[in-house]
Design a protein around this motif. Structure first.
Motif, mmCIF file in Angstrom:
data_model
loop_
_atom_site.group_PDB
_atom_site.id
_atom_site.type_symbol
_atom_site.label_atom_id
_atom_site.label_comp_id
_atom_site.label_asym_id
_atom_site.label_seq_id
_atom_site.Cartn_x
_atom_site.Cartn_y
_atom_site.Cartn_z
ATOM 1 N N VAL A 158 0.870 -1.175 0.000
ATOM 2 C CA VAL A 158 0.000 0.000 0.000
ATOM 3 C C VAL A 158 0.905 1.223 0.000
ATOM 4 O O VAL A 158 1.829 1.312 0.823
ATOM 5 C CB VAL A 158 -0.939 0.005 1.224
ATOM 6 C CG1 VAL A 158 -1.749 1.297 1.274
ATOM 7 C CG2 VAL A 158 -1.854 -1.206 1.198
ATOM 8 N N ARG A 159 0.642 2.135 -0.916
ATOM 9 C CA ARG A 159 1.425 3.377 -1.008
ATOM 10 C C ARG A 159 0.457 4.558 -1.009
ATOM 11 O O ARG A 159 -0.600 4.509 -1.646
ATOM 12 C CB ARG A 159 2.251 3.412 -2.294
ATOM 13 C CG ARG A 159 3.216 2.256 -2.467
ATOM 14 C CD ARG A 159 4.448 2.439 -1.609
ATOM 15 N NE ARG A 159 5.493 1.532 -2.031
ATOM 16 C CZ ARG A 159 6.099 0.667 -1.247
ATOM 17 N NH1 ARG A 159 5.768 0.601 0.025
ATOM 18 N NH2 ARG A 159 7.038 -0.117 -1.703
ATOM 19 N N GLN A 160 0.847 5.613 -0.279
ATOM 20 C CA GLN A 160 0.041 6.833 -0.226
ATOM 21 C C GLN A 160 0.855 8.009 -0.737
ATOM 22 O O GLN A 160 2.061 8.093 -0.496
ATOM 23 C CB GLN A 160 -0.424 7.121 1.197
ATOM 24 C CG GLN A 160 -1.437 6.111 1.695
ATOM 25 C CD GLN A 160 -1.995 6.467 3.051
ATOM 26 O OE1 GLN A 160 -1.265 6.906 3.936
ATOM 27 N NE2 GLN A 160 -3.292 6.279 3.228
ATOM 28 N N PHE A 161 0.149 8.914 -1.429
ATOM 29 C CA PHE A 161 0.779 10.103 -1.988
ATOM 30 C C PHE A 161 -0.066 11.317 -1.631
ATOM 31 O O PHE A 161 -1.268 11.346 -1.905
ATOM 32 C CB PHE A 161 0.890 9.979 -3.516
ATOM 33 C CG PHE A 161 1.683 8.780 -3.951
ATOM 34 C CD1 PHE A 161 3.067 8.839 -4.028
ATOM 35 C CD2 PHE A 161 1.049 7.582 -4.259
ATOM 36 C CE1 PHE A 161 3.806 7.737 -4.417
ATOM 37 C CE2 PHE A 161 1.775 6.476 -4.649
ATOM 38 C CZ PHE A 161 3.160 6.549 -4.726
ATOM 39 N N ASP A 162 0.571 12.302 -0.987
ATOM 40 C CA ASP A 162 -0.104 13.556 -0.659
ATOM 41 C C ASP A 162 0.110 14.537 -1.792
ATOM 42 O O ASP A 162 1.254 14.815 -2.177
ATOM 43 C CB ASP A 162 0.422 14.121 0.662
ATOM 44 C CG ASP A 162 -0.028 13.295 1.864
ATOM 45 O OD1 ASP A 162 -1.141 12.751 1.813
ATOM 46 O OD2 ASP A 162 0.736 13.198 2.840
ATOM 47 N N LEU A 163 -0.984 15.069 -2.306
ATOM 48 C CA LEU A 163 -0.944 16.016 -3.418
ATOM 49 C C LEU A 163 -1.427 17.373 -2.926
ATOM 50 O O LEU A 163 -2.632 17.611 -2.819
ATOM 51 C CB LEU A 163 -1.825 15.519 -4.565
ATOM 52 C CG LEU A 163 -1.502 14.104 -5.061
ATOM 53 C CD1 LEU A 163 -2.564 13.625 -6.020
ATOM 54 C CD2 LEU A 163 -0.129 14.066 -5.691
ATOM 55 N N PRO A 164 -0.482 18.271 -2.611
ATOM 56 C CA PRO A 164 -0.867 19.587 -2.105
ATOM 57 C C PRO A 164 -1.686 20.365 -3.130
ATOM 58 O O PRO A 164 -1.462 20.252 -4.334
ATOM 59 C CB PRO A 164 0.464 20.288 -1.832
ATOM 60 C CG PRO A 164 1.541 19.291 -2.066
ATOM 61 C CD PRO A 164 0.952 18.109 -2.738
ATOM 62 N N ASP A 165 -2.627 21.123 -2.623
ATOM 63 C CA ASP A 165 -3.447 22.022 -3.437
ATOM 64 C C ASP A 165 -4.284 21.308 -4.496
ATOM 65 O O ASP A 165 -4.647 21.904 -5.515
ATOM 66 C CB ASP A 165 -2.574 23.109 -4.088
ATOM 67 C CG ASP A 165 -1.790 23.906 -3.062
ATOM 68 O OD1 ASP A 165 -2.355 24.187 -1.983
ATOM 69 O OD2 ASP A 165 -0.612 24.197 -3.314
ATOM 70 N N ILE A 166 -4.585 20.048 -4.277
ATOM 71 C CA ILE A 166 -5.515 19.318 -5.147
ATOM 72 C C ILE A 166 -6.757 19.015 -4.326
ATOM 73 O O ILE A 166 -6.673 18.491 -3.214
ATOM 74 C CB ILE A 166 -4.893 18.000 -5.678
ATOM 75 C CG1 ILE A 166 -3.752 18.279 -6.635
ATOM 76 C CG2 ILE A 166 -5.947 17.113 -6.343
ATOM 77 C CD1 ILE A 166 -4.171 18.848 -7.990
ATOM 78 N N ASP A 167 -7.921 19.362 -4.881
ATOM 79 C CA ASP A 167 -9.197 19.116 -4.220
ATOM 80 C C ASP A 167 -9.693 17.726 -4.619
ATOM 81 O O ASP A 167 -9.974 17.483 -5.799
ATOM 82 C CB ASP A 167 -10.197 20.191 -4.645
ATOM 83 C CG ASP A 167 -11.596 19.947 -4.123
ATOM 84 O OD1 ASP A 167 -11.756 19.247 -3.105
ATOM 85 O OD2 ASP A 167 -12.548 20.475 -4.748
#
Length: 144
Positions: A97-106
């Motif tokens: 399982v991998r998670q990615f935080d995408l700043p400024d994406i709604d």
């Protein structure tokens, strides 16, 4: 029972056992090698959107590093951003399982995640794209 009948019976039994073994082998190894990526969730965070993926390597070999350039589309169909998601190592026979935080994406405005291509595929000799299978669990479309 005569000799010919015993030979016929033995031959029939051998054919049945061989057919059974071939059928069992086809069921066990019938799936072609694959690298599957599932977009499992899109969760709003304080800074943007967190995408969660489930990656399963069934290639028969380890991937030392897999990274993909993705295009993020809004629900309006417009490209919001191009970015690279680095899935790191994906050992054969394992699920990660991998998670990615995408700043400024709604997350609410995210309509589609498109894989443009692999920017890194170490250890898999192009398997990162050639054997790639994609699926999604939510309302955000995902694929190539």
């Amino acid at each position: 029972m005569g000799r010919a009948a015993r030979i016929s019976s033995s031959l029939a039994m051998a054919l049945l056992l061989t057919a059974g073994a071939l059928t069992a082998g086809a069921q066990e190894g019938g799936e072609p090698p694959s690298l599957s990526l599932e977009l499992n969730g899109a969760e709003a965070t304080e800074r943007g959107c967190r995408l969660t993926f489930v990656a399963a390597n069934r290639l028969g070999e380890d991937i030392d590093r897999a990274a993909y350039e993705v295009a993020l589309f809004g629900t309006d169909g417009l490209v919001k951003r191009l970015t690279v998601l680095d899935f790191k190592d994906l050992p054969d026979g394992q699920t990660k399982v991998r998670q990615f935080d995408l700043p400024d994406i709604d997350c609410e405005g995210l309509g589609r995640v498109l894989i443009n291509g692999a920017t890194a595929c170490e250890g898999g000799e192009n398997a990162c794209m050639d054997a790639l299978k994609t699926e999604t669990r939510g309302s955000v479309a995902f694929g190539t």
